[in-house]
Write a protein that holds these residues in place. Structure first.
Motif, mmCIF file in Angstrom:
data_model
loop_
_atom_site.group_PDB
_atom_site.id
_atom_site.type_symbol
_atom_site.label_atom_id
_atom_site.label_comp_id
_atom_site.label_asym_id
_atom_site.label_seq_id
_atom_site.Cartn_x
_atom_site.Cartn_y
_atom_site.Cartn_z
ATOM 1 N N LEU A 98 0.996 -1.247 0.096
ATOM 2 C CA LEU A 98 0.035 -0.077 0.125
ATOM 3 C C LEU A 98 0.924 1.174 0.139
ATOM 4 O O LEU A 98 1.842 1.315 0.755
ATOM 5 C CB LEU A 98 -0.782 -0.053 1.318
ATOM 6 N N LEU A 99 0.580 1.910 -0.836
ATOM 7 C CA LEU A 99 1.257 3.369 -1.083
ATOM 8 C C LEU A 99 0.520 4.629 -0.854
ATOM 9 O O LEU A 99 -0.415 4.842 -1.353
ATOM 10 C CB LEU A 99 2.094 3.433 -2.344
ATOM 11 N N MET A 100 0.810 5.450 0.159
ATOM 12 C CA MET A 100 -0.014 6.559 0.426
ATOM 13 C C MET A 100 0.811 7.862 0.522
ATOM 14 O O MET A 100 2.197 7.720 0.720
ATOM 15 C CB MET A 100 -0.694 6.419 1.693
ATOM 16 N N GLN A 101 0.168 9.106 0.421
ATOM 17 C CA GLN A 101 0.903 10.347 0.714
ATOM 18 C C GLN A 101 -0.136 11.162 1.660
ATOM 19 O O GLN A 101 -0.934 10.465 2.248
ATOM 20 C CB GLN A 101 1.278 11.065 -0.361
ATOM 21 N N LEU A 102 0.116 12.126 1.784
ATOM 22 C CA LEU A 102 -0.552 13.061 2.878
ATOM 23 C C LEU A 102 -1.650 14.316 2.246
ATOM 24 O O LEU A 102 -1.854 15.171 2.455
ATOM 25 C CB LEU A 102 0.325 13.791 3.881
ATOM 26 N N GLU A 103 -1.956 14.048 0.649
ATOM 27 C CA GLU A 103 -2.955 15.201 0.286
ATOM 28 C C GLU A 103 -4.301 14.580 0.484
ATOM 29 O O GLU A 103 -5.103 15.495 0.061
ATOM 30 C CB GLU A 103 -2.438 15.271 -0.999
ATOM 31 N N THR A 104 -4.422 13.647 1.316
ATOM 32 C CA THR A 104 -6.138 13.584 1.553
ATOM 33 C C THR A 104 -6.200 13.287 3.081
ATOM 34 O O THR A 104 -5.106 13.415 3.781
ATOM 35 C CB THR A 104 -6.276 12.002 0.840
ATOM 36 N N PRO A 105 -7.194 13.082 3.612
ATOM 37 C CA PRO A 105 -7.646 13.191 4.804
ATOM 38 C C PRO A 105 -6.587 12.197 5.945
ATOM 39 O O PRO A 105 -6.423 11.080 5.416
ATOM 40 C CB PRO A 105 -9.082 12.974 5.263
ATOM 41 N N LEU A 106 -6.015 12.863 6.788
ATOM 42 C CA LEU A 106 -5.152 11.794 7.702
ATOM 43 C C LEU A 106 -5.888 10.758 8.290
ATOM 44 O O LEU A 106 -5.059 9.743 8.293
ATOM 45 C CB LEU A 106 -4.408 12.721 8.630
ATOM 46 N N ILE A 107 -6.852 10.857 8.755
ATOM 47 C CA ILE A 107 -7.488 9.978 9.561
ATOM 48 C C ILE A 107 -7.736 8.614 8.430
ATOM 49 O O ILE A 107 -7.495 7.252 8.961
ATOM 50 C CB ILE A 107 -9.032 10.251 9.919
ATOM 51 N N THR A 108 -8.004 8.692 7.358
ATOM 52 C CA THR A 108 -7.897 7.694 6.348
ATOM 53 C C THR A 108 -6.580 6.989 6.049
ATOM 54 O O THR A 108 -6.501 5.699 6.206
ATOM 55 C CB THR A 108 -8.431 8.143 4.825
ATOM 56 N N VAL A 109 -5.506 7.744 5.957
ATOM 57 C CA VAL A 109 -4.235 7.406 5.775
ATOM 58 C C VAL A 109 -4.001 6.393 7.174
ATOM 59 O O VAL A 109 -3.392 5.581 7.173
ATOM 60 C CB VAL A 109 -3.131 8.433 5.691
ATOM 61 N N GLU A 110 -4.217 6.820 8.405
ATOM 62 C CA GLU A 110 -3.974 6.156 9.567
ATOM 63 C C GLU A 110 -4.671 4.904 9.685
ATOM 64 O O GLU A 110 -4.198 4.063 9.857
ATOM 65 C CB GLU A 110 -4.520 7.100 10.828
ATOM 66 N N ILE A 111 -6.186 4.725 9.228
ATOM 67 C CA ILE A 111 -6.745 3.722 9.180
ATOM 68 C C ILE A 111 -6.283 2.617 8.382
ATOM 69 O O ILE A 111 -6.121 1.562 8.685
ATOM 70 C CB ILE A 111 -8.403 4.015 8.932
ATOM 71 N N MET A 112 -6.089 3.000 7.307
ATOM 72 C CA MET A 112 -5.564 2.239 6.224
ATOM 73 C C MET A 112 -3.953 1.499 6.305
ATOM 74 O O MET A 112 -3.879 0.460 6.168
ATOM 75 C CB MET A 112 -5.390 3.010 4.679
#
Ligand code: ADP
Length: 305
Positions: free
Chosen positions: A137-151
């Motif tokens: 899973l590859l993520m960055q921080l241009e979308t809501p942080l809560i979703t990044v944390e949960i994923m």
């Protein structure tokens, strides 16, 4: 070619680009040229980089119900990015970025999240099954942080590789970093996340140790034209990049991340994966724009010959 699957979660933006001699100062108006609107957004750029480089990649993202959003979905398909988890948000524009590129190829960027702000946990939940069949899973921080944390948490629990490109820079909770396998900050992001200004290899080493202490397995600090500093189970080293004449460094980091993930999914060693990512990113900085600058697999392979 990659057989392990990649999921990218992140933003989609319409990039409004204007080339200027030098960036306008407060109160100043400067004349530019070469105005164009091109596909961008860190999530989209990284997914498209992976798609063009041959990865089996799905994107989890939101676009607006405007013409640009429709064009983006079509463009993803052409680039080999699976779009089943790209949601169109009604009555909302696709995310935008206003980008100045100066005569040195440096950029200055303002963004507005728009549809990207809708990438919330309840919207992502139906797509969690994508993670089951994925390797990374590859993520960055241009979308809501809560979703990044949960994923990150869900992926880590399922023993997936979690790559976090912590851009744009912002402080992050330790609970998120504990679920990250590989972090890929640039120098600015490293400073914001660790408090250490990276001027020397020793500084990079100290910063990497801050990440390791928070539970991150591998650290790749990108150093622009200077290449990248890597700290993993094999130790620490600087892996030099390629010398090119930059036209526009927009998305260099995105191309680097998409290419790094692709190469690691192909079981390349970290050193070879970083070299592959350097080549893809170096090609991209010689071209204007985000997604238009991303090379194909053949272009990267020819670059090495
Ligand atoms: P970001 O674009 O996120 O700020 P960097 O500037 O560190 O990240 O660049 C990411 C990668 O892109 C570098 O590690 C390198 O591979 C490549 N790159 C960036 N700028 C240049 C350049 N001027 N010449 C060659 N490669 C570059």
């Amino acid at each position: 070619m990659a057989t392990k699957k990649l999921v990218v979660l992140g933003s989609v933006n319409a990039d409004h680009i204007l080339q200027v001699e030098s960036f306008p100062r407060p109160g100043e108006t400067v004349s530019g040229h070469g105005y164009r609107v091109v596909p961008g957004g860190k999530g989209a750029n990284q997914a498209v980089a992976a798609g063009r480089l041959g990865a089996d990649v799905s994107l989890i993202a939101c676009v607006g119900d405007d013409d640009f959003g429709k064009r983006m979905i079509n463009a993803f398909v052409k680039d080999g990015v699976q779009t089943g988890a790209v949601t169109t948000i009604p009555n909302t524009p696709t995310g935008i970025a206003i980008i100045y590129v100066d005569a040195n190829g440096e950029n200055s960027i303002g963004i507005s999240a728009e549809a990207n702000a809708h990438l919330l946990p309840e919207l992502v939940e139906p797509h969690l099954s994508l993670l089951n069949s994925a390797h990374t899973l590859l993520m960055q921080l241009e979308t809501p942080l809560i979703t990044v944390e949960i994923m990150a948490k869900a992926a880590h629990l399922a023993n997936k590789v979690v790559i976090l490109n912590p851009a744009p820079a912002r402080p992050l909770p330790d609970s998120l970093l504990a679920n990250v396998t590989i972090i890929t900050p640039n120098e600015t992001e490293t400073e914001i996340l660790t408090g250490i200004t990276v001027k020397t290899e020793e500084d990079a080493h100290k910063a990497a140790n801050v990440f390791h202490a928070k539970g991150v397995d591998k650290v790749v600090i990108t150093l622009g034209a200077g290449g990248a500093f890597v700290s993993d189970e094999s130790g620490t080293r600087i892996i030099t990049g390629f010398t090119v004449s930059p036209t526009d460094t927009t998305a260099a980091g995105d191309v680097f991340n998409g290419a790094l993930a692709t190469a690691l999914l192909e079981n390349k060693t970290m050193n070879d994966a970083v070299l592959f990512a350097h080549a893809a990113a170096a090609i991209s900085v010689t071209r204007l724009g985000a997604q238009p600058s991303i090379p194909t697999r053949k272009e990267v392979e020819d670059f090495f010959v």
